[in-house]
Design an enzyme around this catalytic site. Structure first.
Site, PDB file in Angstrom:
ATOM      1  N   GLY A  41       0.838  -1.194   0.000  1.00 28.42           N
ATOM      2  CA  GLY A  41       0.000   0.000   0.000  1.00 28.42           C
ATOM      3  C   GLY A  41       0.867   1.236   0.000  1.00 28.42           C
ATOM      4  O   GLY A  41       2.045   1.165   0.337  1.00 28.42           O
ATOM      5  N   PRO A  42       0.312   2.373  -0.364  1.00 28.85           N
ATOM      6  CA  PRO A  42       1.099   3.594  -0.464  1.00 28.85           C
ATOM      7  C   PRO A  42       1.647   4.055   0.884  1.00 28.85           C
ATOM      8  O   PRO A  42       1.169   3.626   1.939  1.00 28.85           O
ATOM      9  CB  PRO A  42       0.109   4.617  -1.029  1.00 28.85           C
ATOM     10  N   SER A  43       2.635   4.917   0.833  1.00 29.49           N
ATOM     11  CA  SER A  43       3.222   5.494   2.030  1.00 29.49           C
ATOM     12  C   SER A  43       2.132   6.186   2.851  1.00 29.49           C
ATOM     13  O   SER A  43       1.287   6.875   2.305  1.00 29.49           O
ATOM     14  CB  SER A  43       4.298   6.485   1.580  1.00 29.49           C
ATOM     15  N   GLY A  44       2.158   5.927   4.170  1.00 26.86           N
ATOM     16  CA  GLY A  44       1.159   6.549   5.039  1.00 26.86           C
ATOM     17  C   GLY A  44      -0.111   5.719   5.186  1.00 26.86           C
ATOM     18  O   GLY A  44      -1.028   6.115   5.911  1.00 26.86           O
ATOM     19  N   GLY A  46      -0.581   2.950   6.755  1.00 31.41           N
ATOM     20  CA  GLY A  46      -0.740   2.340   8.078  1.00 31.41           C
ATOM     21  C   GLY A  46      -0.015   1.008   8.223  1.00 31.41           C
ATOM     22  O   GLY A  46      -0.223   0.290   9.202  1.00 31.41           O
ATOM     23  N   LYS A  47       0.878   0.682   7.295  1.00 34.43           N
ATOM     24  CA  LYS A  47       1.572  -0.608   7.299  1.00 34.43           C
ATOM     25  C   LYS A  47       2.487  -0.752   8.516  1.00 34.43           C
ATOM     26  O   LYS A  47       2.412  -1.738   9.255  1.00 34.43           O
ATOM     27  CB  LYS A  47       2.391  -0.784   6.003  1.00 34.43           C
ATOM     28  N   GLU A 170      10.296  -3.775   4.813  1.00 31.51           N
ATOM     29  CA  GLU A 170      10.944  -3.386   3.551  1.00 31.51           C
ATOM     30  C   GLU A 170      12.402  -3.795   3.498  1.00 31.51           C
ATOM     31  O   GLU A 170      13.253  -2.993   3.112  1.00 31.51           O
ATOM     32  CB  GLU A 170      10.872  -1.861   3.368  1.00 31.51           C
TER      33      GLU A 170
HETATM   34  P1  ADP Z   1       8.356  -0.151  -6.479  1.00 33.48           P
HETATM   35  O1  ADP Z   1       8.867  -1.314  -5.718  1.00 33.48           O
HETATM   36  O2  ADP Z   1       9.302   0.355  -7.504  1.00 33.48           O
HETATM   37  O3  ADP Z   1       7.777   0.940  -5.629  1.00 33.48           O
HETATM   38  P2  ADP Z   1       6.109  -1.814  -7.254  1.00 33.48           P
HETATM   39  O4  ADP Z   1       5.597  -2.002  -8.639  1.00 33.48           O
HETATM   40  O5  ADP Z   1       6.731  -2.959  -6.577  1.00 33.48           O
HETATM   41  O6  ADP Z   1       7.095  -0.577  -7.359  1.00 33.48           O
HETATM   42  O7  ADP Z   1       4.918  -1.293  -6.333  1.00 33.48           O
HETATM   43  C1  ADP Z   1       4.249  -0.092  -6.615  1.00 33.48           C
HETATM   44  C2  ADP Z   1       3.221   0.156  -5.522  1.00 33.48           C
HETATM   45  O8  ADP Z   1       2.147  -0.789  -5.644  1.00 33.48           O
HETATM   46  C3  ADP Z   1       3.779  -0.007  -4.139  1.00 33.48           C
HETATM   47  O9  ADP Z   1       3.290   1.046  -3.339  1.00 33.48           O
HETATM   48  C4  ADP Z   1       3.251  -1.331  -3.663  1.00 33.48           C
HETATM   49  O10 ADP Z   1       3.062  -1.306  -2.259  1.00 33.48           O
HETATM   50  C5  ADP Z   1       1.917  -1.427  -4.412  1.00 33.48           C
HETATM   51  N1  ADP Z   1       1.508  -2.793  -4.710  1.00 33.48           N
HETATM   52  C6  ADP Z   1       2.296  -3.843  -4.958  1.00 33.48           C
HETATM   53  N2  ADP Z   1       1.584  -4.948  -5.202  1.00 33.48           N
HETATM   54  C7  ADP Z   1       0.283  -4.593  -5.116  1.00 33.48           C
HETATM   55  C8  ADP Z   1      -0.974  -5.270  -5.248  1.00 33.48           C
HETATM   56  N3  ADP Z   1      -1.039  -6.572  -5.542  1.00 33.48           N
HETATM   57  N4  ADP Z   1      -2.113  -4.569  -5.104  1.00 33.48           N
HETATM   58  C9  ADP Z   1      -2.060  -3.269  -4.794  1.00 33.48           C
HETATM   59  N5  ADP Z   1      -0.930  -2.563  -4.636  1.00 33.48           N
HETATM   60  C10 ADP Z   1       0.230  -3.208  -4.792  1.00 33.48           C
HETATM   61  P1  ADP Z   2       3.104   3.223   6.180  1.00 35.51           P
HETATM   62  O1  ADP Z   2       3.966   2.271   6.924  1.00 35.51           O
HETATM   63  O2  ADP Z   2       2.035   2.550   5.372  1.00 35.51           O
HETATM   64  O3  ADP Z   2       3.866   4.207   5.357  1.00 35.51           O
HETATM   65  P2  ADP Z   2       2.529   4.305   8.809  1.00 35.51           P
HETATM   66  O4  ADP Z   2       1.885   3.217   9.560  1.00 35.51           O
HETATM   67  O5  ADP Z   2       3.990   4.557   9.046  1.00 35.51           O
HETATM   68  O6  ADP Z   2       2.278   4.076   7.242  1.00 35.51           O
HETATM   69  O7  ADP Z   2       1.779   5.656   9.065  1.00 35.51           O
HETATM   70  C1  ADP Z   2       0.364   5.817   9.069  1.00 35.51           C
HETATM   71  C2  ADP Z   2       0.041   7.253   9.480  1.00 35.51           C
HETATM   72  O8  ADP Z   2       0.476   7.490  10.816  1.00 35.51           O
HETATM   73  C3  ADP Z   2       0.725   8.302   8.623  1.00 35.51           C
HETATM   74  O9  ADP Z   2      -0.176   9.388   8.497  1.00 35.51           O
HETATM   75  C4  ADP Z   2       1.923   8.705   9.435  1.00 35.51           C
HETATM   76  O10 ADP Z   2       2.289  10.025   9.167  1.00 35.51           O
HETATM   77  C5  ADP Z   2       1.422   8.547  10.862  1.00 35.51           C
HETATM   78  N1  ADP Z   2       2.511   8.170  11.790  1.00 35.51           N
HETATM   79  C6  ADP Z   2       3.306   7.093  11.675  1.00 35.51           C
HETATM   80  N2  ADP Z   2       4.160   7.018  12.715  1.00 35.51           N
HETATM   81  C7  ADP Z   2       3.886   8.085  13.508  1.00 35.51           C
HETATM   82  C8  ADP Z   2       4.428   8.560  14.753  1.00 35.51           C
HETATM   83  N3  ADP Z   2       5.411   7.916  15.369  1.00 35.51           N
HETATM   84  N4  ADP Z   2       3.888   9.696  15.260  1.00 35.51           N
HETATM   85  C9  ADP Z   2       2.893  10.344  14.639  1.00 35.51           C
HETATM   86  N5  ADP Z   2       2.331   9.941  13.481  1.00 35.51           N
HETATM   87  C10 ADP Z   2       2.831   8.835  12.913  1.00 35.51           C
END
Ligand code: ADP
Ligand code: ADP
Length: 233
Positions: A41-44, A46-47, A170
């Site tokens: 899933g995208p950055s942010g 909740g992973k 990661e």
């Molecule tokens: P990169 O590793 O260069 O970021 P990827 O093609 O591996 O590019 O992944 C692109 C984005 O798609 C990433 O944010 C990843 O978490 C997400 N992603 C990967 N596999 C899936 C999937 N099966 N369904 C939805 N999102 C996915």
């Molecule tokens: P991912 O791993 O998918 O990138 P995160 O679980 O790290 O996502 O983050 C989910 C949300 O919580 C984001 O909006 C991020 O900015 C926020 N967040 C993550 N860690 C903290 C922290 N230690 N303090 C405050 N906010 C946080």
């Protein structure tokens, strides 16, 4: 190995009180014991927060987190944390011998176990190449190691704690293609013995997973196999 279940988990770090939405807004998924599960899933999305809650670095606000079928609020904290090993992205290698680095979190591990962890993480080549083998100095002022070697040392270190749940954040994202492929093989093998949850960036990791949890905006958007997810998109 231990299964994991999140049910309607809500959690905010605190920033949500100033208008930002909570990190988890009702997260639900279930992972059986054993096997490799990729969380994507995208950055942010909740992973990483999934990992933080599993280790109880933070308490969730609502819902249930269960590990091994037991609500984590009912696990003694030390017992929960000793069952779980976490390997971070770009894990550090400390100044000292390779052996010291491996035994960092499991000082009582037997020599045989160390050898086994080394071979399972494909570090034998490195050990043979280093003058002094396991007793060679690495890290600061020692032998310089590649990113892939550092990452495999971190995994071997985690293995020596005999985790029943292994969390990988990661771990392949900084590596070149050859090292990435080697590490992926290691991870797939480990999943035969313990439950592996891996936050995955690259599609190649995801392809080898037994199941994929797709997160977006503090929720789980889909859980399934790669082919199923592609079909539903
Ligand atoms: P990169 O590793 O260069 O970021 P990827 O093609 O591996 O590019 O992944 C692109 C984005 O798609 C990433 O944010 C990843 O978490 C997400 N992603 C990967 N596999 C899936 C999937 N099966 N369904 C939805 N999102 C996915
Ligand atoms: P991912 O791993 O998918 O990138 P995160 O679980 O790290 O996502 O983050 C989910 C949300 O919580 C984001 O909006 C991020 O900015 C926020 N967040 C993550 N860690 C903290 C922290 N230690 N303090 C405050 N906010 C946080």
């Amino acid at each position: 190995p231990l299964g994991v279940a999140f049910e309607d988990v809500v959690f905010g770090y605190g920033g949500h009180l100033e208008g930002r939405s909570p990190a988890h807004r009702g997260v639900t998924f279930e992972v059986p014991a054993g096997g490799l599960t990729a969380i994507v899933g995208p950055s942010g999305a909740g992973k990483s927060t999934v990992f933080a809650l599993l280790e109880r670095f933070y308490e969730h606000d609502a819902g249930t987190v269960a590990v091994g079928g037991r609500d984590i609020r009912h696990w003694p904290l030390a017992e929960l944390r000793s069952a779980i090993a976490y390997v971070e992205q770009d894990a550090p290698v400390l100044a000292g011998t390779l052996r010291e680095n491996l035994l960092l979190a499991a000082p009582d591990a037997a020599e045989e176990e160390v050898r086994r962890a080394v071979s399972r993480t494909r570090l034998d080549g490195l050990v043979e190449r280093l003058p002094g083998g396991l007793d060679a100095q690495v890290g600061h002022r020692g032998v310089t190691l590649s990113g892939g070697e550092r990452q495999r040392i971190a995994i071997a270190r985690a293995l020596l704690r005999r985790p029943r749940l292994l969390l990988l954040d990661e771990v392949t994202s900084q590596l070149d293609a050859v090292n990435e492929e080697a590490l992926r093989e290691v991870v797939v093998e480990l999943a035969a013995e313990t439950t592996v949850l891996a936050i995955a960036h690259r599609l190649s990791t995801v392809v080898r997973a037994d199941r994929i949890v797709v997160m977006e905006d503090g929720r789980v958007r889909a859980v399934g196999l790669h082919a199923d997810l592609l079909r539903s998109d």
